[in-house]
Design a protein around this motif. Structure first.
Motif, PDB file in Angstrom:
ATOM      1  N   MET A   1     -31.016  19.384  94.006  1.00 37.80           N
ATOM      2  CA  MET A   1     -32.465  19.495  94.007  1.00 37.80           C
ATOM      3  C   MET A   1     -32.890  20.496  95.078  1.00 37.80           C
ATOM      4  SD  MET A   1     -35.345  16.626  94.862  1.00 37.80           S
ATOM      5  CE  MET A   1     -35.754  16.280  93.184  1.00 37.80           C
ATOM      6  N   ASN A   2     -33.819  21.357  94.723  1.00 35.54           N
ATOM      7  CA  ASN A   2     -34.375  22.287  95.696  1.00 35.54           C
ATOM      8  C   ASN A   2     -35.584  21.620  96.351  1.00 35.54           C
ATOM      9  OD1 ASN A   2     -35.349  24.345  97.217  1.00 35.54           O
ATOM     10  ND2 ASN A   2     -35.659  25.769  95.538  1.00 35.54           N
ATOM     11  N   TYR A   3     -35.356  21.025  97.508  1.00 34.17           N
ATOM     12  CA  TYR A   3     -36.413  20.296  98.188  1.00 34.17           C
ATOM     13  C   TYR A   3     -37.588  21.187  98.562  1.00 34.17           C
ATOM     14  CZ  TYR A   3     -33.448  16.180  98.527  1.00 34.17           C
ATOM     15  OH  TYR A   3     -32.680  15.083  98.234  1.00 34.17           O
ATOM     16  N   LEU A   4     -37.340  22.466  98.786  1.00 36.63           N
ATOM     17  CA  LEU A   4     -38.431  23.346  99.198  1.00 36.63           C
ATOM     18  C   LEU A   4     -39.493  23.504  98.111  1.00 36.63           C
ATOM     19  CD1 LEU A   4     -36.640  26.112 101.276  1.00 36.63           C
ATOM     20  CD2 LEU A   4     -37.865  24.088 102.068  1.00 36.63           C
ATOM     21  N   GLU A   5     -39.167  23.195  96.880  1.00 37.65           N
ATOM     22  CA  GLU A   5     -40.166  23.246  95.813  1.00 37.65           C
ATOM     23  C   GLU A   5     -41.261  22.205  96.033  1.00 37.65           C
ATOM     24  OE1 GLU A   5     -38.048  22.818  92.151  1.00 37.65           O
ATOM     25  OE2 GLU A   5     -37.187  24.828  92.271  1.00 37.65           O
ATOM     26  N   ARG A   6     -40.977  21.183  96.816  1.00 38.86           N
ATOM     27  CA  ARG A   6     -41.954  20.133  97.100  1.00 38.86           C
ATOM     28  C   ARG A   6     -42.895  20.519  98.237  1.00 38.86           C
ATOM     29  NH1 ARG A   6     -41.367  14.907  95.411  1.00 38.86           N
ATOM     30  NH2 ARG A   6     -39.829  14.686  93.783  1.00 38.86           N
ATOM     31  N   ILE A   7     -42.572  21.570  98.965  1.00 37.84           N
ATOM     32  CA  ILE A   7     -43.389  22.000 100.096  1.00 37.84           C
ATOM     33  C   ILE A   7     -44.282  23.145  99.637  1.00 37.84           C
ATOM     34  CG2 ILE A   7     -43.380  22.835 102.479  1.00 37.84           C
ATOM     35  CD1 ILE A   7     -42.035  20.074 102.110  1.00 37.84           C
ATOM     36  N   THR A   8     -45.588  22.959  99.800  1.00 42.31           N
ATOM     37  CA  THR A   8     -46.534  23.978  99.368  1.00 42.31           C
ATOM     38  C   THR A   8     -47.433  24.379 100.527  1.00 42.31           C
ATOM     39  OG1 THR A   8     -48.098  22.274  98.639  1.00 42.31           O
ATOM     40  CG2 THR A   8     -46.565  23.124  96.988  1.00 42.31           C
ATOM     41  N   THR A   9     -47.941  25.587 100.448  1.00 39.89           N
ATOM     42  CA  THR A   9     -48.951  26.032 101.411  1.00 39.89           C
ATOM     43  C   THR A   9     -50.124  26.596 100.624  1.00 39.89           C
ATOM     44  OG1 THR A   9     -47.875  28.176 101.612  1.00 39.89           O
ATOM     45  CG2 THR A   9     -47.320  26.538 103.269  1.00 39.89           C
ATOM     46  N   ASN A  10     -51.305  26.230 101.066  1.00 40.62           N
ATOM     47  CA  ASN A  10     -52.533  26.672 100.424  1.00 40.62           C
ATOM     48  C   ASN A  10     -53.591  26.733 101.519  1.00 40.62           C
ATOM     49  OD1 ASN A  10     -55.055  26.774  99.139  1.00 40.62           O
ATOM     50  ND2 ASN A  10     -54.365  25.527  97.419  1.00 40.62           N
ATOM     51  N   PRO A  11     -54.212  27.888 101.722  1.00 37.14           N
ATOM     52  CA  PRO A  11     -55.211  27.996 102.787  1.00 37.14           C
ATOM     53  C   PRO A  11     -56.372  27.017 102.619  1.00 37.14           C
ATOM     54  CG  PRO A  11     -55.027  30.079 101.561  1.00 37.14           C
ATOM     55  CD  PRO A  11     -54.026  29.131 100.990  1.00 37.14           C
ATOM     56  N   GLU A  12     -56.563  26.493 101.411  1.00 38.15           N
ATOM     57  CA  GLU A  12     -57.650  25.542 101.147  1.00 38.15           C
ATOM     58  C   GLU A  12     -57.263  24.099 101.486  1.00 38.15           C
ATOM     59  OE1 GLU A  12     -60.720  26.528  99.823  1.00 38.15           O
ATOM     60  OE2 GLU A  12     -59.994  28.567 100.130  1.00 38.15           O
ATOM     61  N   GLU A  49     -48.148   7.088  97.313  1.00 34.46           N
ATOM     62  CA  GLU A  49     -48.249   8.401  96.669  1.00 34.46           C
ATOM     63  C   GLU A  49     -47.100   9.323  97.059  1.00 34.46           C
ATOM     64  OE1 GLU A  49     -50.763   8.663 100.442  1.00 34.46           O
ATOM     65  OE2 GLU A  49     -50.233   7.159  98.974  1.00 34.46           O
ATOM     66  N   LEU A  50     -46.397   8.977  98.129  1.00 31.38           N
ATOM     67  CA  LEU A  50     -45.232   9.752  98.565  1.00 31.38           C
ATOM     68  C   LEU A  50     -43.976   9.233  97.872  1.00 31.38           C
ATOM     69  CD1 LEU A  50     -45.978   9.987 102.393  1.00 31.38           C
ATOM     70  CD2 LEU A  50     -46.233  11.796 100.676  1.00 31.38           C
ATOM     71  N   GLU A  51     -43.004  10.113  97.767  1.00 28.77           N
ATOM     72  CA  GLU A  51     -41.706   9.765  97.180  1.00 28.77           C
ATOM     73  C   GLU A  51     -40.612  10.053  98.203  1.00 28.77           C
ATOM     74  OE1 GLU A  51     -41.529  12.241  93.704  1.00 28.77           O
ATOM     75  OE2 GLU A  51     -43.250  11.241  92.770  1.00 28.77           O
ATOM     76  N   LYS A  52     -39.486   9.379  98.024  1.00 29.73           N
ATOM     77  CA  LYS A  52     -38.366   9.573  98.944  1.00 29.73           C
ATOM     78  C   LYS A  52     -38.010  11.054  99.066  1.00 29.73           C
ATOM     79  CE  LYS A  52     -33.577   8.306  99.783  1.00 29.73           C
ATOM     80  NZ  LYS A  52     -32.412   7.544  99.315  1.00 29.73           N
ATOM     81  N   GLU A  53     -38.054  11.772  97.966  1.00 24.51           N
ATOM     82  CA  GLU A  53     -37.722  13.200  97.977  1.00 24.51           C
ATOM     83  C   GLU A  53     -38.695  14.006  98.827  1.00 24.51           C
ATOM     84  OE1 GLU A  53     -37.864  11.275  95.275  1.00 24.51           O
ATOM     85  OE2 GLU A  53     -35.762  11.253  94.638  1.00 24.51           O
ATOM     86  N   ASP A  54     -39.940  13.532  98.969  1.00 25.58           N
ATOM     87  CA  ASP A  54     -40.915  14.205  99.835  1.00 25.58           C
ATOM     88  C   ASP A  54     -40.485  14.120 101.296  1.00 25.58           C
ATOM     89  OD1 ASP A  54     -42.552  14.747  97.606  1.00 25.58           O
ATOM     90  OD2 ASP A  54     -43.598  12.827  97.841  1.00 25.58           O
ATOM     91  N   ILE A  55     -39.976  12.975 101.682  1.00 24.97           N
ATOM     92  CA  ILE A  55     -39.514  12.795 103.051  1.00 24.97           C
ATOM     93  C   ILE A  55     -38.275  13.646 103.301  1.00 24.97           C
ATOM     94  CG2 ILE A  55     -38.599  11.107 104.707  1.00 24.97           C
ATOM     95  CD1 ILE A  55     -40.475   9.058 103.257  1.00 24.97           C
ATOM     96  N   LEU A  56     -37.359  13.638 102.351  1.00 22.83           N
ATOM     97  CA  LEU A  56     -36.170  14.479 102.485  1.00 22.83           C
ATOM     98  C   LEU A  56     -36.548  15.959 102.521  1.00 22.83           C
ATOM     99  CD1 LEU A  56     -33.767  12.588 100.070  1.00 22.83           C
ATOM    100  CD2 LEU A  56     -33.739  12.574 102.576  1.00 22.83           C
ATOM    101  N   ALA A  57     -37.530  16.353 101.726  1.00 18.26           N
ATOM    102  CA  ALA A  57     -37.991  17.741 101.727  1.00 18.26           C
ATOM    103  C   ALA A  57     -38.586  18.107 103.082  1.00 18.26           C
ATOM    104  CB  ALA A  57     -39.019  17.950 100.619  1.00 18.26           C
ATOM    105  N   SER A  58     -39.323  17.191 103.684  1.00 20.72           N
ATOM    106  CA  SER A  58     -39.910  17.443 105.006  1.00 20.72           C
ATOM    107  C   SER A  58     -38.824  17.655 106.049  1.00 20.72           C
ATOM    108  CB  SER A  58     -40.805  16.278 105.419  1.00 20.72           C
ATOM    109  OG  SER A  58     -41.897  16.158 104.543  1.00 20.72           O
ATOM    110  N   LEU A  59     -37.800  16.822 106.007  1.00 24.45           N
ATOM    111  CA  LEU A  59     -36.688  16.971 106.954  1.00 24.45           C
ATOM    112  C   LEU A  59     -35.946  18.285 106.724  1.00 24.45           C
ATOM    113  CD1 LEU A  59     -35.326  13.330 106.944  1.00 24.45           C
ATOM    114  CD2 LEU A  59     -36.404  14.532 108.870  1.00 24.45           C
ATOM    115  N   HIS A  60     -35.734  18.633 105.471  1.00 26.32           N
ATOM    116  CA  HIS A  60     -35.050  19.884 105.145  1.00 26.32           C
ATOM    117  C   HIS A  60     -35.872  21.085 105.625  1.00 26.32           C
ATOM    118  CE1 HIS A  60     -32.277  22.474 103.031  1.00 26.32           C
ATOM    119  NE2 HIS A  60     -33.270  23.028 102.367  1.00 26.32           N
TER     120      HIS A  60
END
Length: 75
Positions: A1-12, A49-60
């Motif tokens: 799984m590419n955890y970085l796909e769960r991390i987004t940036t949006n100026p809004e 609303e969070l998933e385990k993969e979100d936490i792993l993505a944050s750590l990654h």
């Protein structure tokens, strides 16, 4: 799984800070909860609303930021 796909940036959203899946959950808040001693299970129980993969993505994401290399080069 590419955890970085769960991390987004949006100026809004959250002033453009890296967030989880476009939600108003900055990566730094997830890391802060873990750093305060909360377990993954506690975070997920408190915030369904969070998933385990979100936490792993944050750590990654945090690990990649600390590596000193640009994210785009290591992702």
């Amino acid at each position: 799984m590419n955890y970085l796909e769960r991390i987004t940036t949006n100026p809004e959203i959250c002033h453009g800070k890296p967030c989880i899946r476009g939600m108003r959950w900055p990566v730094e808040v997830i890391i802060d909860m873990l750093g305060s001693g909360m377990t993954t299970e506690e975070i997920l129980d408190d915030h369904p609303e969070l998933e385990k993969e979100d936490i792993l993505a944050s750590l990654h994401f945090a690990k990649l930021n600390l590596s000193g290399k640009p994210i785009k080069d290591v992702a």
